[in-house]
Design a protein around this motif. Structure first.
Motif, PDB file in Angstrom:
ATOM      1  N   ILE A  27       0.843  -1.205   0.000  1.00  0.00           N
ATOM      2  CA  ILE A  27       0.000   0.000   0.000  1.00  0.00           C
ATOM      3  C   ILE A  27       0.878   1.255   0.000  1.00  0.00           C
ATOM      4  O   ILE A  27       0.599   2.229  -0.718  1.00  0.00           O
ATOM      5  CB  ILE A  27      -0.929  -0.012   1.224  1.00  0.00           C
ATOM      6  CG1 ILE A  27      -1.972  -1.132   1.082  1.00  0.00           C
ATOM      7  CG2 ILE A  27      -1.624   1.342   1.391  1.00  0.00           C
ATOM      8  CD1 ILE A  27      -2.846  -1.325   2.312  1.00  0.00           C
ATOM      9  N   ALA A  28       1.945   1.249   0.814  1.00  0.00           N
ATOM     10  CA  ALA A  28       2.813   2.425   0.922  1.00  0.00           C
ATOM     11  C   ALA A  28       3.494   2.745  -0.402  1.00  0.00           C
ATOM     12  O   ALA A  28       3.571   3.912  -0.807  1.00  0.00           O
ATOM     13  CB  ALA A  28       3.860   2.205   2.020  1.00  0.00           C
ATOM     14  N   THR A 200       3.265 -10.304  -1.424  1.00  0.00           N
ATOM     15  CA  THR A 200       2.119 -10.458  -0.523  1.00  0.00           C
ATOM     16  C   THR A 200       1.222 -11.593  -0.988  1.00  0.00           C
ATOM     17  O   THR A 200       0.797 -12.445  -0.183  1.00  0.00           O
ATOM     18  CB  THR A 200       1.312  -9.148  -0.461  1.00  0.00           C
ATOM     19  OG1 THR A 200       2.172  -8.082  -0.048  1.00  0.00           O
ATOM     20  CG2 THR A 200       0.177  -9.260   0.529  1.00  0.00           C
ATOM     21  N   ILE A 201       0.927 -11.625  -2.280  1.00  0.00           N
ATOM     22  CA  ILE A 201       0.082 -12.698  -2.821  1.00  0.00           C
ATOM     23  C   ILE A 201       0.783 -14.047  -2.694  1.00  0.00           C
ATOM     24  O   ILE A 201       0.159 -15.074  -2.374  1.00  0.00           O
ATOM     25  CB  ILE A 201      -0.274 -12.416  -4.299  1.00  0.00           C
ATOM     26  CG1 ILE A 201      -0.988 -11.056  -4.434  1.00  0.00           C
ATOM     27  CG2 ILE A 201      -1.134 -13.537  -4.858  1.00  0.00           C
ATOM     28  CD1 ILE A 201      -2.277 -10.950  -3.668  1.00  0.00           C
ATOM     29  N   GLN A 236      -5.340  -3.499  -2.124  1.00  0.00           N
ATOM     30  CA  GLN A 236      -4.110  -2.784  -1.777  1.00  0.00           C
ATOM     31  C   GLN A 236      -3.942  -1.547  -2.653  1.00  0.00           C
ATOM     32  O   GLN A 236      -3.621  -0.452  -2.172  1.00  0.00           O
ATOM     33  CB  GLN A 236      -2.901  -3.701  -1.940  1.00  0.00           C
ATOM     34  CG  GLN A 236      -2.774  -4.792  -0.911  1.00  0.00           C
ATOM     35  CD  GLN A 236      -1.464  -5.538  -1.060  1.00  0.00           C
ATOM     36  OE1 GLN A 236      -0.416  -4.942  -1.255  1.00  0.00           O
ATOM     37  NE2 GLN A 236      -1.529  -6.863  -0.985  1.00  0.00           N
ATOM     38  N   ALA A 237      -4.144  -1.747  -3.948  1.00  0.00           N
ATOM     39  CA  ALA A 237      -3.948  -0.649  -4.896  1.00  0.00           C
ATOM     40  C   ALA A 237      -4.977   0.465  -4.681  1.00  0.00           C
ATOM     41  O   ALA A 237      -4.635   1.652  -4.728  1.00  0.00           O
ATOM     42  CB  ALA A 237      -4.030  -1.179  -6.323  1.00  0.00           C
ATOM     43  N   GLY A 290      -2.447  -3.323  -9.185  1.00  0.00           N
ATOM     44  CA  GLY A 290      -2.884  -4.386  -8.281  1.00  0.00           C
ATOM     45  C   GLY A 290      -3.203  -5.680  -9.014  1.00  0.00           C
ATOM     46  O   GLY A 290      -2.783  -6.763  -8.593  1.00  0.00           O
ATOM     47  N   ILE A 291      -3.946  -5.577 -10.122  1.00  0.00           N
ATOM     48  CA  ILE A 291      -4.301  -6.776 -10.891  1.00  0.00           C
ATOM     49  C   ILE A 291      -3.053  -7.418 -11.490  1.00  0.00           C
ATOM     50  O   ILE A 291      -2.876  -8.645 -11.430  1.00  0.00           O
ATOM     51  CB  ILE A 291      -5.307  -6.409 -11.995  1.00  0.00           C
ATOM     52  CG1 ILE A 291      -6.649  -6.007 -11.371  1.00  0.00           C
ATOM     53  CG2 ILE A 291      -5.504  -7.571 -12.956  1.00  0.00           C
ATOM     54  CD1 ILE A 291      -7.673  -5.521 -12.372  1.00  0.00           C
ATOM     55  N   LEU A 292      -2.173  -6.593 -12.050  1.00  0.00           N
ATOM     56  CA  LEU A 292      -0.961  -7.130 -12.665  1.00  0.00           C
ATOM     57  C   LEU A 292      -0.087  -7.828 -11.644  1.00  0.00           C
ATOM     58  O   LEU A 292       0.438  -8.928 -11.907  1.00  0.00           O
ATOM     59  CB  LEU A 292      -0.181  -5.992 -13.335  1.00  0.00           C
ATOM     60  CG  LEU A 292       1.086  -6.395 -14.103  1.00  0.00           C
ATOM     61  CD1 LEU A 292       0.744  -7.380 -15.215  1.00  0.00           C
ATOM     62  CD2 LEU A 292       1.771  -5.161 -14.684  1.00  0.00           C
TER      63      LEU A 292
END
Length: 304
Positions: A27-28, A200-201, A236-237, A290-292
């Motif tokens: 996120i940061a 993260t994922i 997150q994005a 985020g999706i990528l």
């Protein structure tokens, strides 16, 4: 459908809690990259307004020496009025020049008092229709015999032309350089954001490896398994993008009014429409990152 959505959000939230350090890092970095992108978009709008304002004020001044013949001045005046890109030509006498100078120096009258006589030259001031085509008018002036006879100083006609040479070009070059540097930083931060989301994922997939194996055995579809991880990356994005948008709105509300007051001679256009456009760009960019990031992680670590 509502049950599935609730399940997907629940799984994403659980993963947020389990891997909060990596989630916070993702996120940061998205926040920083999108904040920089939004700042670059705002600065681009600012510089565009400044450039347009500077261009609108560009005019050509021809300084005339005291011994110049009125006939030559009138001939050049008429020639310029007949030029296609010339909007107006105004002849300023020495007295008119002094009146204008006195008005400009009204806060410092001692400067006027120390003048023994009127040292200001006469001039022709030319307003243009299109400042982008200024070179065509300058070419006509330089080729005029009358100009060479009235130019002040007589031995250097080019010095008699005053048109803010290079101001817009310098401004645009500096802006272009700043824009490229900003794009490089945005690119670097976007890559770092992808890495954080990817990691993260990956951690979420590893933590749930036994559960995912069971889901495969009972026939869960690939889309059903993948959706919580994609949703996690998107969340997150979106959070990072919303934080960046809030900071930019704060800057617009608290800093730009003071800037507008300080630079009152420039008209800035920080409208709600502009901020909405920037917000949509940041949200779309954040969702794409985020999706990528999630897709890359699933391709590498989720073999389905």
């Amino acid at each position: 459908m509502s049950i599935n959505l609730g399940y997907f959000f629940s799984e994403a939230a659980t993963s947020f809690r389990r891997n909060w350090v990596m989630t916070f890092g993702g996120i940061a970095t998205i926040f920083l990259s999108l904040l920089l992108m939004g700042s670059a978009l705002l600065m681009n709008s600012l510089v565009t307004d400044m450039t347009r304002d500077v261009e609108s004020k560009i005019s050509i001044k021809i300084w005339i020496h005291d011994e110049a013949e009125d006939a030559d001045i009138d001939a050049l005046h008429s020639q310029l009025l007949a030029t296609e890109n010339v909007a107006s030509v105004v002849y300023f006498t020495k007295d008119m020049a002094m009146e204008r100078f006195t008005e400009m120096m009204k806060d410092s009258p001692q400067i006027i008092e120390h003048l023994q006589d009127n040292p200001l030259p006469r001039s022709l001031e030319i307003e243009l229709v299109d400042t982008q085509e200024i070179e065509g008018v300058l070419t006509i002036i330089r080729a005029s015999e009358e100009f060479s006879r009235i130019a002040n100083p007589p031995d250097n006609p080019e010095a008699a032309l005053d048109y803010g040479e290079g101001i817009v070009e310098v401004l645009l070059d500096a802006t272009q350089t700043a824009r490229y540097v900003g794009m490089v930083f945005v690119g670097i931060l976007a890559v770092v954001s992808l890495i954080f989301i990817n990691n993260t994922i990956r951690l979420a997939i590893y933590a749930r490896r036994n559960e995912l194996s069971i889901m495969r055995l009972v026939g869960a579809s690939n889309g059903f398994i993948r959706t919580p991880f994609v949703l996690e990356g998107v969340l997150q994005a979106v959070i990072g993008a919303l934080l960046a948008i809030l900071v930019l709105l704060g800057v617009k509300s608290f800093l730009f009014p003071g800037l507008q007051e300080t630079l009152a001679f420039i008209n800035f256009d920080f409208s709600n429409a502009l901020m909405t456009q920037i917000a949509l760009i940041l949200l779309a960019t954040g969702v794409a990152i985020g999706i990528l990031g999630a897709v890359i992680a699933m391709r590498r670590y989720l073999k389905i």
